[in-house]
Design a protein around this motif. Structure first.
Motif, PDB file in Angstrom:
ATOM      1  N   THR A 180       0.832  -1.204   0.000  1.00 31.20           N
ATOM      2  CA  THR A 180       0.000   0.000   0.000  1.00 31.20           C
ATOM      3  C   THR A 180       0.865   1.253   0.000  1.00 31.20           C
ATOM      4  O   THR A 180       0.605   2.207  -0.738  1.00 31.20           O
ATOM      5  CB  THR A 180      -0.931   0.006   1.221  1.00 31.20           C
ATOM      6  N   THR A 181       1.902   1.238   0.811  1.00 28.52           N
ATOM      7  CA  THR A 181       2.805   2.388   0.903  1.00 28.52           C
ATOM      8  C   THR A 181       3.561   2.608  -0.405  1.00 28.52           C
ATOM      9  O   THR A 181       3.713   3.742  -0.871  1.00 28.52           O
ATOM     10  CB  THR A 181       3.806   2.184   2.049  1.00 28.52           C
ATOM     11  N   GLU A 182       4.007   1.522  -1.009  1.00 26.71           N
ATOM     12  CA  GLU A 182       4.795   1.623  -2.235  1.00 26.71           C
ATOM     13  C   GLU A 182       3.957   2.020  -3.446  1.00 26.71           C
ATOM     14  O   GLU A 182       4.446   2.708  -4.352  1.00 26.71           O
ATOM     15  CB  GLU A 182       5.483   0.284  -2.520  1.00 26.71           C
ATOM     16  N   LEU A 183       2.686   1.604  -3.475  1.00 32.34           N
ATOM     17  CA  LEU A 183       1.873   1.779  -4.672  1.00 32.34           C
ATOM     18  C   LEU A 183       0.937   2.980  -4.635  1.00 32.34           C
ATOM     19  O   LEU A 183       0.283   3.280  -5.639  1.00 32.34           O
ATOM     20  CB  LEU A 183       1.033   0.506  -4.910  1.00 32.34           C
ATOM     21  N   ILE A 193      -6.368   1.473  -3.129  1.00 30.75           N
ATOM     22  CA  ILE A 193      -5.282   1.283  -4.093  1.00 30.75           C
ATOM     23  C   ILE A 193      -5.747   0.394  -5.252  1.00 30.75           C
ATOM     24  O   ILE A 193      -5.528   0.708  -6.425  1.00 30.75           O
ATOM     25  CB  ILE A 193      -4.049   0.663  -3.409  1.00 30.75           C
ATOM     26  N   LEU A 194      -6.400  -0.731  -4.921  1.00 35.32           N
ATOM     27  CA  LEU A 194      -6.930  -1.604  -5.967  1.00 35.32           C
ATOM     28  C   LEU A 194      -7.962  -0.845  -6.795  1.00 35.32           C
ATOM     29  O   LEU A 194      -7.980  -0.938  -8.029  1.00 35.32           O
ATOM     30  CB  LEU A 194      -7.558  -2.842  -5.347  1.00 35.32           C
ATOM     31  N   GLY A 195      -8.808  -0.077  -6.111  1.00 33.67           N
ATOM     32  CA  GLY A 195      -9.827   0.699  -6.804  1.00 33.67           C
ATOM     33  C   GLY A 195      -9.226   1.735  -7.740  1.00 33.67           C
ATOM     34  O   GLY A 195      -9.751   1.979  -8.838  1.00 33.67           O
ATOM     35  N   THR A 222      -1.333   0.970 -14.152  1.00 33.15           N
ATOM     36  CA  THR A 222      -0.511  -0.160 -14.596  1.00 33.15           C
ATOM     37  C   THR A 222       0.519  -0.535 -13.540  1.00 33.15           C
ATOM     38  O   THR A 222       0.767  -1.724 -13.283  1.00 33.15           O
ATOM     39  CB  THR A 222       0.200   0.202 -15.916  1.00 33.15           C
ATOM     40  N   LYS A 223       1.112   0.466 -12.917  1.00 29.32           N
ATOM     41  CA  LYS A 223       2.093   0.221 -11.855  1.00 29.32           C
ATOM     42  C   LYS A 223       1.446  -0.506 -10.674  1.00 29.32           C
ATOM     43  O   LYS A 223       2.001  -1.470 -10.131  1.00 29.32           O
ATOM     44  CB  LYS A 223       2.692   1.539 -11.385  1.00 29.32           C
ATOM     45  N   ILE A 224       0.255  -0.058 -10.298  1.00 25.88           N
ATOM     46  CA  ILE A 224      -0.449  -0.690  -9.173  1.00 25.88           C
ATOM     47  C   ILE A 224      -0.782  -2.139  -9.494  1.00 25.88           C
ATOM     48  O   ILE A 224      -0.543  -3.044  -8.675  1.00 25.88           O
ATOM     49  CB  ILE A 224      -1.733   0.092  -8.841  1.00 25.88           C
ATOM     50  N   LEU A 225      -1.317  -2.369 -10.677  1.00 25.47           N
ATOM     51  CA  LEU A 225      -1.697  -3.729 -11.052  1.00 25.47           C
ATOM     52  C   LEU A 225      -0.484  -4.652 -11.086  1.00 25.47           C
ATOM     53  O   LEU A 225      -0.567  -5.814 -10.661  1.00 25.47           O
ATOM     54  CB  LEU A 225      -2.397  -3.720 -12.415  1.00 25.47           C
ATOM     55  N   GLY A 226       0.634  -4.144 -11.566  1.00 34.33           N
ATOM     56  CA  GLY A 226       1.852  -4.953 -11.586  1.00 34.33           C
ATOM     57  C   GLY A 226       2.313  -5.315 -10.184  1.00 34.33           C
ATOM     58  O   GLY A 226       2.717  -6.455  -9.925  1.00 34.33           O
ATOM     59  N   SER A 282     -14.255 -12.138  11.542  1.00 37.43           N
ATOM     60  CA  SER A 282     -13.189 -12.592  10.650  1.00 37.43           C
ATOM     61  C   SER A 282     -13.317 -11.962   9.266  1.00 37.43           C
ATOM     62  O   SER A 282     -12.394 -12.023   8.462  1.00 37.43           O
ATOM     63  CB  SER A 282     -13.208 -14.121  10.533  1.00 37.43           C
ATOM     64  N   TYR A 283     -14.477 -11.347   8.985  1.00 37.31           N
ATOM     65  CA  TYR A 283     -14.681 -10.692   7.692  1.00 37.31           C
ATOM     66  C   TYR A 283     -14.464  -9.187   7.761  1.00 37.31           C
ATOM     67  O   TYR A 283     -14.738  -8.480   6.789  1.00 37.31           O
ATOM     68  CB  TYR A 283     -16.100 -10.963   7.182  1.00 37.31           C
ATOM     69  N   SER A 284     -13.997  -8.680   8.881  1.00 40.64           N
ATOM     70  CA  SER A 284     -13.851  -7.227   9.017  1.00 40.64           C
ATOM     71  C   SER A 284     -12.896  -6.661   7.975  1.00 40.64           C
ATOM     72  O   SER A 284     -13.127  -5.567   7.435  1.00 40.64           O
ATOM     73  CB  SER A 284     -13.371  -6.871  10.427  1.00 40.64           C
ATOM     74  N   ASP A 285     -11.833  -7.399   7.648  1.00 38.68           N
ATOM     75  CA  ASP A 285     -10.889  -6.924   6.628  1.00 38.68           C
ATOM     76  C   ASP A 285     -11.551  -6.881   5.255  1.00 38.68           C
ATOM     77  O   ASP A 285     -11.334  -5.949   4.476  1.00 38.68           O
ATOM     78  CB  ASP A 285      -9.652  -7.831   6.574  1.00 38.68           C
ATOM     79  N   ALA A 286     -12.364  -7.888   4.948  1.00 40.22           N
ATOM     80  CA  ALA A 286     -13.062  -7.929   3.661  1.00 40.22           C
ATOM     81  C   ALA A 286     -14.077  -6.795   3.557  1.00 40.22           C
ATOM     82  O   ALA A 286     -14.282  -6.222   2.476  1.00 40.22           O
ATOM     83  CB  ALA A 286     -13.739  -9.281   3.479  1.00 40.22           C
ATOM     84  N   VAL A 287     -14.721  -6.467   4.671  1.00 34.56           N
ATOM     85  CA  VAL A 287     -15.665  -5.344   4.694  1.00 34.56           C
ATOM     86  C   VAL A 287     -14.915  -4.038   4.448  1.00 34.56           C
ATOM     87  O   VAL A 287     -15.344  -3.182   3.666  1.00 34.56           O
ATOM     88  CB  VAL A 287     -16.425  -5.297   6.032  1.00 34.56           C
ATOM     89  N   ASP A 288     -13.765  -3.890   5.102  1.00 38.66           N
ATOM     90  CA  ASP A 288     -12.944  -2.690   4.909  1.00 38.66           C
ATOM     91  C   ASP A 288     -12.489  -2.566   3.456  1.00 38.66           C
ATOM     92  O   ASP A 288     -12.449  -1.462   2.896  1.00 38.66           O
ATOM     93  CB  ASP A 288     -11.727  -2.730   5.832  1.00 38.66           C
ATOM     94  N   LEU A 289     -12.150  -3.686   2.846  1.00 35.65           N
ATOM     95  CA  LEU A 289     -11.729  -3.683   1.446  1.00 35.65           C
ATOM     96  C   LEU A 289     -12.848  -3.148   0.557  1.00 35.65           C
ATOM     97  O   LEU A 289     -12.610  -2.327  -0.342  1.00 35.65           O
ATOM     98  CB  LEU A 289     -11.334  -5.086   1.003  1.00 35.65           C
ATOM     99  N   ALA A 290     -14.075  -3.599   0.805  1.00 31.85           N
ATOM    100  CA  ALA A 290     -15.225  -3.137   0.017  1.00 31.85           C
ATOM    101  C   ALA A 290     -15.441  -1.628   0.200  1.00 31.85           C
ATOM    102  O   ALA A 290     -15.762  -0.914  -0.761  1.00 31.85           O
ATOM    103  CB  ALA A 290     -16.478  -3.904   0.410  1.00 31.85           C
ATOM    104  N   GLU A 291     -15.253  -1.148   1.419  1.00 24.01           N
ATOM    105  CA  GLU A 291     -15.386   0.295   1.663  1.00 24.01           C
ATOM    106  C   GLU A 291     -14.327   1.073   0.894  1.00 24.01           C
ATOM    107  O   GLU A 291     -14.602   2.155   0.338  1.00 24.01           O
ATOM    108  CB  GLU A 291     -15.275   0.589   3.156  1.00 24.01           C
ATOM    109  N   GLY A 292     -13.100   0.557   0.865  1.00 27.19           N
ATOM    110  CA  GLY A 292     -12.042   1.217   0.115  1.00 27.19           C
ATOM    111  C   GLY A 292     -12.343   1.249  -1.370  1.00 27.19           C
ATOM    112  O   GLY A 292     -12.123   2.267  -2.038  1.00 27.19           O
ATOM    113  N   LEU A 293     -12.856   0.143  -1.909  1.00 30.03           N
ATOM    114  CA  LEU A 293     -13.240   0.092  -3.319  1.00 30.03           C
ATOM    115  C   LEU A 293     -14.342   1.111  -3.611  1.00 30.03           C
ATOM    116  O   LEU A 293     -14.362   1.735  -4.680  1.00 30.03           O
ATOM    117  CB  LEU A 293     -13.720  -1.316  -3.685  1.00 30.03           C
ATOM    118  N   ASP A 294     -15.258   1.269  -2.666  1.00 28.02           N
ATOM    119  CA  ASP A 294     -16.358   2.208  -2.848  1.00 28.02           C
ATOM    120  C   ASP A 294     -15.840   3.642  -2.940  1.00 28.02           C
ATOM    121  O   ASP A 294     -16.352   4.436  -3.746  1.00 28.02           O
ATOM    122  CB  ASP A 294     -17.340   2.076  -1.682  1.00 28.02           C
TER     123      ASP A 294
END
Length: 314
Positions: free
Chosen positions: A136-139, A159-161, A178-182, A219-231
Motif C-alpha cells: 500500500t505504501t509503495e503503490l 489502491i486496488l480501486g 498499470t504500476k499498481i496492477l503490476g 473474521s470478515y472485518s478486513d473484507a468489509v474494509d476492502l469493500a469500503e475502500g473500493l467504494d
C-alpha cells in the motif's frame, strides 16, 4: 462392591427372557414378527416412492420458477447498465458458476465487464498484513488520499480501486494504474484477467462460500474494509452472495452489521437466483445515483430489491 446375588438374579432373568421368546416364537405369536417386518418394509417402500415423486416435483417447480423469473427479469434489466463499465472482484473460494452467471447478467444488462480480479485466501491471513501495508505504501499515487482513521484493508481497497476503477466513466488505465496492477499481481495475492484498458465506474464484489463450521463474523472485518475502500475509489460497490453469506458467519452478515459500510456499500444475498442477479443490476443503478441498500431474503433491511419505481425509471 456389587453383591454376587445381583449377578445371579441378572443371569436368571436373561435366560428366562430367552426362554419366553423361544416359546412365544413357536406358539401363538409365530409368524407375527415376520409379518411386522414385511409390513414395515412395504410401508418404507411406499414412503420412498412418494418422497422421490415429491422431490422430482419440487425440482421441476424450482426449474420452472428459475426459468420464469430469468425470462421476466431479463426484460427488466435490458439496457439498465448501457454505457457503464463494471469490474468484478471475487473473494476467496468463490463459486465459479455464481461468478460466471453474475458476469453474464451484467453483460446482458448492457455493461462492459472490464476485468475480473480474484483475491487469494492468503490475502486476509494475519501473517500477510505486513506485506499488504508495504504494498500500500509503495503503490499509493498522488491522487489517492487516505482518511486519518483508515485501516490497512480500506487503504488496500482504495489502491486496488485506483487501478481498476474511477468515480466517473471514460477513464483509461494510465501509468499509475498499470504500476499498481503490476505490484498487486506480483505479490501473488491478486489475480487479474483480462488486463483492463479502461477503468470501471462500478464494482461488483462476489462473496465466497461460507466455511463450515462458520467463522465468527469479525473474521470478515478486513473484507468489509476492502469493500469500503473500493467504494471510495469508484461510483459504487455492490457485494453479492448466497443466502448463507447473510447468515451468522457470512461476509454479507458482517457487512450489514457495520453501520458505516452499510450506508455506502450495497449487498444482495440471493445472487444464486435469476431474480437476485437482476437485483444486482438494480442495486448498481442505485449506487451510480449515490444511494445504497441491503437487498435479498435474509435480514435484508431494504427488502427484496430497490423499489419497482426506481427500477422502472432507470
Amino acid at each position: 462392591m456389587i453383591d454376587f446375588r445381583y449377578h445371579i438374579v441378572s443371569i436368571v432373568a436373561i435366560f428366562f427372557a430367552l426362554g419366553a421368546g423361544v416359546v412365544l416364537g413357536a406358539g401363538p405369536l409365530k409368524g407375527t414378527g415376520t409379518q411386522l417386518v414385511q409390513d414395515q418394509a412395504l410401508k418404507d417402500r411406499k414412503d420412498l416412492v412418494q418422497a422421490r415423486e415429491e422431490l422430482i416435483q419440487a425440482k421441476a417447480l424450482d426449474k420452472y420458477r428459475d426459468d420464469y423469473v430469468s425470462k421476466v427479469t431479463a426484460g427488466l434489466t435490458d439496457g439498465k447498465l448501457t454505457g457503464k463499465n463494471v469490474a468484478v472482484v471475487t473473494m476467496p473460494d468463490v463459486d465459479g458458476d455464481l461468478a460466471n452467471n453474475t458476469v453474464e447478467t451484467l453483460e446482458k444488462a448492457g455493461a462492459q465487464v472490464t476485468t475480473r480480479v480474484s483475491l487469494d485466501a492468503k490475502l486476509f491471513q494475519a501473517d500477510q498484513r505486513q506485506l499488504i501495508d508495504q504494498l500500500t505504501t509503495e503503490l499509493v499515487t498522488a491522487d489517492v488520499t487516505f482518511t486519518k482513521d483508515s485501516t490497512t484493508f480500506e487503504r488496500t481497497g482504495q489502491i486496488l480501486g485506483r487501478a481498476i476503477a474511477a468515480n466517473a466513466e471514460g477513464k483509461n488505465v494510465d501509468g499509475d494504474a498499470t504500476k499498481i496492477l503490476g505490484g498487486l499481481t506480483g505479490s501473488k495475492l491478486f489475480g487479474l484477467k483480462p488486463t483492463p484498458k479502461q477503468r470501471a465506474s462500478l464494482i461488483v464484489v462476489i462473496a465466497g462460500k461460507t466455511p463450515n463450521p462458520a467463522p465468527d463474523t469479525s473474521s470478515y472485518s478486513d473484507a468489509v474494509d476492502l469493500a469500503e475502500g473500493l467504494d471510495r475509489a469508484s461510483s459504487g460497490v455492490v457485494v453479492a452472495g448466497t443466502p448463507e453469506s447473510a447468515q451468522n458467519g457470512g461476509y454479507l452478515k458482517s457487512l450489514r452489521g457495520d453501520s458505516d459500510a452499510a450506508k455506502a456499500v450495497s449487498s444482495v444475498d440471493v445472487a444464486n437466483m435469476p431474480s437476485g442477479r437482476a437485483t444486482i443490476v438494480f442495486a448498481l443503478v442505485e449506487q451510480a445515483e449515490g444511494k445504497a441498500g441491503q437487498y435479498g431474503g435474509v435480514d435484508a433491511k431494504n427488502g427484496v430489491a430497490p423499489s419497482a419505481a426506481q427500477a422502472k425509471d432507470n
